[in-house]
Design an enzyme around this catalytic site. Sequence first.
Site, short mmCIF file in Angstrom:
data_model
loop_
_atom_site.label_atom_id
_atom_site.label_comp_id
_atom_site.label_asym_id
_atom_site.label_seq_id
_atom_site.Cartn_x
_atom_site.Cartn_y
_atom_site.Cartn_z
N GLY A 299 -1.50 7.30 2.08
CA GLY A 299 -1.67 8.59 2.77
C GLY A 299 -0.94 8.58 4.10
O GLY A 299 -0.42 9.61 4.54
N SER A 300 -0.92 7.42 4.75
CA SER A 300 -0.21 7.32 6.04
C SER A 300 1.28 7.58 5.83
O SER A 300 1.93 8.27 6.62
CB SER A 300 -0.39 5.92 6.64
OG SER A 300 -1.75 5.61 6.75
N HIS B 28 -11.37 6.48 -1.69
CA HIS B 28 -11.24 7.95 -1.71
C HIS B 28 -11.75 8.55 -3.03
O HIS B 28 -12.21 7.83 -3.90
CB HIS B 28 -9.80 8.34 -1.39
CG HIS B 28 -9.47 8.03 0.05
ND1 HIS B 28 -9.03 8.98 0.95
CD2 HIS B 28 -9.54 6.87 0.75
CE1 HIS B 28 -8.85 8.42 2.14
NE2 HIS B 28 -9.14 7.15 2.03
N ASN C 107 11.85 3.26 2.69
CA ASN C 107 11.36 2.93 1.35
C ASN C 107 9.84 3.00 1.38
O ASN C 107 9.18 2.08 1.86
CB ASN C 107 11.83 1.54 0.91
CG ASN C 107 11.32 1.22 -0.49
OD1 ASN C 107 10.60 2.03 -1.08
ND2 ASN C 107 11.66 0.08 -1.00
N ARG D 55 8.13 3.93 -1.51
CA ARG D 55 7.86 4.19 -2.93
C ARG D 55 6.55 3.55 -3.39
O ARG D 55 6.22 2.45 -2.97
CB ARG D 55 8.99 3.62 -3.79
CG ARG D 55 10.23 4.44 -3.77
CD ARG D 55 11.26 3.84 -4.69
NE ARG D 55 11.52 2.45 -4.39
CZ ARG D 55 12.73 1.90 -4.41
NH1 ARG D 55 13.78 2.63 -4.72
NH2 ARG D 55 12.90 0.64 -4.13
C1 LIG Z 1 -7.50 11.94 7.49
C2 LIG Z 1 -6.70 10.76 7.02
N1 LIG Z 1 -5.37 10.79 7.13
C3 LIG Z 1 -4.60 9.77 6.70
C4 LIG Z 1 -5.16 8.64 6.13
C5 LIG Z 1 -4.27 7.51 5.69
O1 LIG Z 1 -4.39 7.21 4.34
P1 LIG Z 1 -4.06 5.72 3.81
O2 LIG Z 1 -5.23 4.87 4.16
O3 LIG Z 1 -3.86 5.89 2.34
O4 LIG Z 1 -2.83 5.27 4.50
C6 LIG Z 1 -6.54 8.55 5.99
C7 LIG Z 1 -7.17 7.37 5.39
O5 LIG Z 1 -8.30 7.35 5.01
C8 LIG Z 1 -7.34 9.63 6.45
O6 LIG Z 1 -8.67 9.58 6.36
#
Ligand SMILES: Cc1ncc(COP(=O)(O)O)c(C=O)c1O
Length: 446
Positions: free
Chosen positions: A84-85, A217, A276, A278
Site C-alpha cells: 500500500g505504501s 487487512h 521497481n 512490482r
Molecule cells: C492508511 C494507510 N495507508 C497506507 C498504508 C501502507 O500499506 P502497506 O503496509 O501495505 O505498505 C497503510 C498500512 O496499513 C495504511 O493503514
Amino acid sequence: MHTTPDDIQAAITEQIRAYFQTARPAASDCRWPLTSNTIGADETIAVLDVLLSGRITMGQCVAEFEQAWSRFLGVEHSVMVNSGSSANLLAMSALASPIWKTGLRPGDEVIVPAVTWPTTVFPIVQVGCIPVLVDVDADTLNMTPHAVRHAITPKTRAIMPVHLLGNPCDMTEMMRIADEHNLHVIEDCCEAHGARVGDQPVGTFGEMSTFSFYFSHHMTTIEGGMISVREDEKWSNFLLSARSHGWLRQRSDRDHLARLFGQRDDRWLFVTPGYNLRPMELNAAIGLVQLRQMPDFIRQRAELRRTLLEGLADCEDALRLQRELPGHFHSAFAFPMVLRENAPFTRDALRDHLEAGGIETRPVLGGNLARQPAFEHIPWRAYSKLRVADDIDCNGLMIGINPGVTAEQTEYVIERIRAFVRRTGKTRSRGRNEIPTCREPARTHE
Ligand SMILES: Cc1ncc(COP(=O)(O)O)c(C=O)c1O
C-alpha cells in the site's frame, strides 16, 4: 505410485487440503489478537501451482487479479504493486511527474489528515511536495471538509482523504471542494476495502485510490497493494510504466509509442522515470483466492464491530468509540477507543489491563504524525492546532477486529473492558493522560 509430474502435484494438493482440515496456523496465541490468519488450503495450493508452473515473475496472475479488482470496485483500471505504501508513492509520482506540463511541482501543498499511517504522508515529501496536516473529527476520526477548506492556500494542489480504519470520509463534500478549487483527489483506502458512502464504494470518488493487502487487512496477499484509476487511462499507463523501471510494456498506448521511437527495441524502451515496485505472481495468486472470500470477511468484521459497539454502550461516558456518518458503511479494520476528558483512568492502565487479559492493543496508527520523530526531518505544515489528533495520540488505543472469532471470545473482550471501566469508575483513580505532557505542535514546520 505416482508416475507423472501432474500425478505428484495432485497428490501434494490433496495433502495440503488434508493438512488444513486438521490445522490452521494462527498469527498469535492471544485470546484476542490484533491480526488473525486467513490463509488456508486454497491460497497455499494457488502458491504451489505458481511455483510449479515455472512462470513466477509478474505475469498472468497479476493481470487477472488487477482485472478482478477493477470489477469488484467498479473502476476502469487497477495496477498492482508490492505494498500500500508503494501504491501511495506511485500515485503521488503520477501527479508530480515531470512529463506533465501541469503536474505538481516542488513546494506545492497536499492536504492529509494528521492521524493516519505514515506512508500516506511520506510519498508527498518524496515527490518534493509539502504535506499539510489537518486535524480529524473526534467521532469519525476522519479529516472533515471543514478542516480541508480551512487548510486550502494558493499552493494547494491535491487532497488525500484517508478512510480511517474502514470509516468513509464525507466524500461528496470532499469532491465538491476539489471541484471548486481544481484539486486532485487521491483516496487512501488502505484500511477501507468494501466501505461505502451510500451505495458508492470508497476508492471510486477520487481520480486514483490506493489499497493495501498487508497481512492484517480485509484481504491479504501477505504483502501487496493496488492503485485503482477511476477512468483516465493517462494515469494507468503512467502507473504501469513507473511501477516497472519506466518501461513501455503493458501500456495500452504501447504500439503508438513504439512507432514513435521505431529505431529502438520496444521491449527496452523507457518512457517515464520509474521504480521497481512490482508484486510477485505468488502475491496475486493469493489475492485471487482471497478476493472471493473478502465480502464474507467484511460482513463478519462489520457484525463484530456492531456487537462491540452495543456491548460497550454503557462505557461511553468514559470511552469515545468511532462513529460513521449517516448512510455510510464502515468496513471495520480495527476498533479504536479514545478516553473522554472525564475518564477516571489512564489509557496506559486500560492498555495494561487488556494486555494482561490476553487482548492485544496498539496505538491508533501513528497517532498525531506531527509528533513522530521522522517529522522533525521533513517539511510539513499545519494551519491549525491538531487538538483531536493530540488527544488520540495521548489517550487512544485500539484492539483488533478479525473474521472468525467466536461469540465467547467477543463476550470475553466486552466484559473485560466493562469490568475495568466499572471498577475504576467507582474508585475514581487518577485521570487520563494530559495532553500538555506532549510537546506543543508547531504551527508550521519547514
Ligand atoms: C492508511 C494507510 N495507508 C497506507 C498504508 C501502507 O500499506 P502497506 O503496509 O501495505 O505498505 C497503510 C498500512 O496499513 C495504511 O493503514
